[in-house]
Design an enzyme around this catalytic site. Structure first.
Site, PDB file in Angstrom:
ATOM      1  N   HIS A 107       0.802  -1.144   0.169  1.00 23.72           N
ATOM      2  CA  HIS A 107      -0.110   0.011  -0.109  1.00 23.72           C
ATOM      3  C   HIS A 107       0.840   1.150   0.087  1.00 23.72           C
ATOM      4  O   HIS A 107       2.071   1.132   0.359  1.00 23.72           O
ATOM      5  CB  HIS A 107      -0.807   0.039   1.281  1.00 23.72           C
ATOM      6  CG  HIS A 107      -1.839  -0.802   1.496  1.00 23.72           C
ATOM      7  ND1 HIS A 107      -1.437  -2.242   2.252  1.00 23.72           N
ATOM      8  CD2 HIS A 107      -3.132  -1.158   1.305  1.00 23.72           C
ATOM      9  CE1 HIS A 107      -2.511  -2.763   2.549  1.00 23.72           C
ATOM     10  NE2 HIS A 107      -3.486  -2.331   1.869  1.00 23.72           N
ATOM     11  N   ASP A 110       2.431   2.196   3.296  1.00 22.74           N
ATOM     12  CA  ASP A 110       3.366   1.061   3.903  1.00 22.74           C
ATOM     13  C   ASP A 110       4.846   1.377   3.441  1.00 22.74           C
ATOM     14  O   ASP A 110       5.755   1.263   4.090  1.00 22.74           O
ATOM     15  CB  ASP A 110       3.226  -0.301   3.140  1.00 22.74           C
ATOM     16  CG  ASP A 110       1.790  -0.925   3.618  1.00 22.74           C
ATOM     17  OD1 ASP A 110       1.174  -0.587   4.267  1.00 22.74           O
ATOM     18  OD2 ASP A 110       1.497  -1.821   2.654  1.00 22.74           O
TER      19      ASP A 110
HETATM   20  C1  XUL Z   1      -7.668  -6.552   4.612  1.00 18.50           C
HETATM   21  C2  XUL Z   1      -6.620  -6.750   3.489  1.00 18.50           C
HETATM   22  C3  XUL Z   1      -5.987  -5.975   2.940  1.00 18.50           C
HETATM   23  C4  XUL Z   1      -5.847  -5.791   1.310  1.00 18.50           C
HETATM   24  C5  XUL Z   1      -4.995  -4.818   0.814  1.00 18.50           C
HETATM   25  O1  XUL Z   1      -8.440  -7.520   5.062  1.00 18.50           O
HETATM   26  O2  XUL Z   1      -6.660  -8.161   2.968  1.00 18.50           O
HETATM   27  O3  XUL Z   1      -4.571  -5.971   3.270  1.00 18.50           O
HETATM   28  O4  XUL Z   1      -5.243  -7.103   0.872  1.00 18.50           O
HETATM   29  O5  XUL Z   1      -5.601  -3.561   1.070  1.00 18.50           O
END
Ligand code: XUL
Ligand code: CO
Length: 442
Positions: A107, A110
């Site tokens: 993300h 992150d």
């Molecule tokens: C949350 C989840 C996230 C997604 C990406 O449950 O799985 O980490 O994978 O936003």
């Protein structure tokens, strides 16, 4: 693959992980994952396309709703956010290269801490994108997918693209634009939308129809921007029924496929399925996989496992060989992932506090998948599994049944067939026999 360490090595005590076979006693070795071994016509590396998730391993600190951080890792200490971000990247690439994995996922937040200043965030992400570009070039590791975190900041408490306030939606747009720019610059192969806040807590204050239309328009607008800027990869929607929101619009695979069809998004979007999300939706993971494969939309998966004794997303590392073998049967029969791979969206437990625990966790998950791949390929090639399933439907080879399937049989003709043939025989589904096949091949 070249092992990358930055200025400091963060995993000094851990060697590069190599395949040593099932007999080894070395905890820092693979027993099953032999990346160049060919299984069912492709190498293990190509079937599995493993990715490390930045967020759980390098941002997760073990904090839970009842307690403070317990993972006091050296890469997460520097008070300067840019230097800390670079330390995290060093740690991430040291771990990924020591594990010998081809991909990572992130993300935006992150990679580097965000503030409330859009232009400053763009600038921070650009600096770290340049740093990651260098790391990728030095190691050969690639970006499986990027995404924007549209759920942690307080502005998203009522949703991101489904927020009743257009001003918040615009901030979500700014974040996705920057995350897409970073993904494109890093040669990211896919881009994920996970809508943790896209849904509602109470219908009393929610115009669901309007919110879903906004969600669709937001996806179209983001897609158009990415395509205009040279992104040729696939967009993935990651279904999850709830948590953090009471009801999320991307509930499960069937719901998302219907949504993509309704808003004409099937040409660009596929599914990223997560094991623990299936559990929360009241499905097995195998069910979600089969739905996606049947629609030609199995893009990627987030690997983890839930806990059957509680009802939230525990994101534990996958270890259940039966579940994984049944999953690999579906993935193999479906021809593999369309663009994606297996991303370890899993975290070590709060009381697993050694950096080496990150390795044990990944080694266990990687070997569990590799072993399940071998087992599933073996079952498909050598057992009666496929034949038995096919035989259950053999009555549909008759001329009358074929006419029904083709839509040329009337209800009267069905009635006449029933009268002519009397009462159908009782036929076993042979579930226990099939379950035994799985265990016999493990
Ligand atoms: C949350 C989840 C996230 C997604 C990406 O449950 O799985 O980490 O994978 O936003
Ligand atoms: Co996920």
């Amino acid at each position: 693959m070249k092992i990358l360490t930055g200025k400091t090595a963060f995993f000094d005590s851990v060697p590069a992980i190599k395949y040593e076979g099932p007999q080894t006693t070395n905890p820092f070795a693979y027993r099953w994952y032999d990346e160049n071994k060919t299984v069912a016509g492709k190498t293990m590396k190509d079937w599995l396309r493993f990715a490390v998730a930045y967020w759980h391993s390098f941002n997760g600190n073990g904090a839970d709703p009842f307690g403070e951080a317990t993972h006091l890792f050296a890469w997460d200490k520097n008070p300067d956010p840019i230097q800390r971000a670079k330390d995290k990247a060093d740690a991430a690439f040291e771990m990924i290269t020591k594990l010998g994995l081809p991909y990572y996922c992130f993300h935006d937040v992150d990679v580097v801490d965000y503030t409330n200043d859009v232009a400053d965030n763009e600038n921070r992400l650009r600096q770290l994108t340049a740093y990651l570009q260098q790391k990728q070039a030095d190691s050969g590791v690639k970006l499986l997918w990027g995404t924007a975190n549209l759920f942690s900041h307080r502005r998203y408490m009522n949703g991101a693209s489904t927020n009743p306030d257009f001003h918040v939606l615009a901030h979500a747009g700014a974040q996705v634009k920057a995350a897409l720019d970073a993904t494109i610059a890093l040669g990211g192969e896919n881009y994920v939308f996970w809508g943790g806040r896209e849904g509602y807590m109470s219908l009393l204050n929610t115009n669901m129809k309007k919110e879903k239309e906004h969600l669709a328009r937001f996806l179209q607008t983001s897609r158009d921007y990415a395509r205009k800027n040279g992104f040729t990869g696939t967009f993935f929607i990651e279904p999850k029924p709830c948590e953090p929101t009471k009801h999320q619009y991307d509930y499960d695979a069937e719901t998302v496929i219907g949504f993509l069809r309704q808003y004409d998004l099937l040409g660009d979007f596929k599914l990223n399925l997560e094991v623990n999300h299936a559990t929360l939706a009241g499905h097995t993971f195998q069910h979600e996989l089969q739905v996606a494969v049947d629609a030609g939309l199995l893009g990627s998966m987030d690997a983890n496992r839930g806990d059957y004794q509680n009802g939230w997303d525990t994101d534990q590392f996958p270890t259940n060989l039966n579940e994984l073998t049944e999953s690999m049967l579906i993935i193999l029969e479906g021809g593999g992932f369309k663009g994606g791979g297996i991303n370890f969206d899993a975290k070590i437990r709060r009381n697993s506090t050694d950096p080496a625990d990150l390795f044990h966790a990944h080694i266990g998950g990687i070997d569990a998948f590799a072993r399940s791949l071998v087992t599933a390929a073996n079952i498909l090639e050598n057992s009666e599994y496929k034949k038995l399933r096919e035989q259950r439907y053999q009555s549909f080879n008759s001329a009358e049944a074929k006419a029904f399937e083709a839509g040329t049989a009337s209800l009267e003709q069905l009635r006449d067939y029933a009268v002519k043939n009397g009462e159908p025989a009782v036929t076993s589904g042979r579930q226990e026999y099939l379950e035994n096949i799985i265990n016999n091949y493990l």
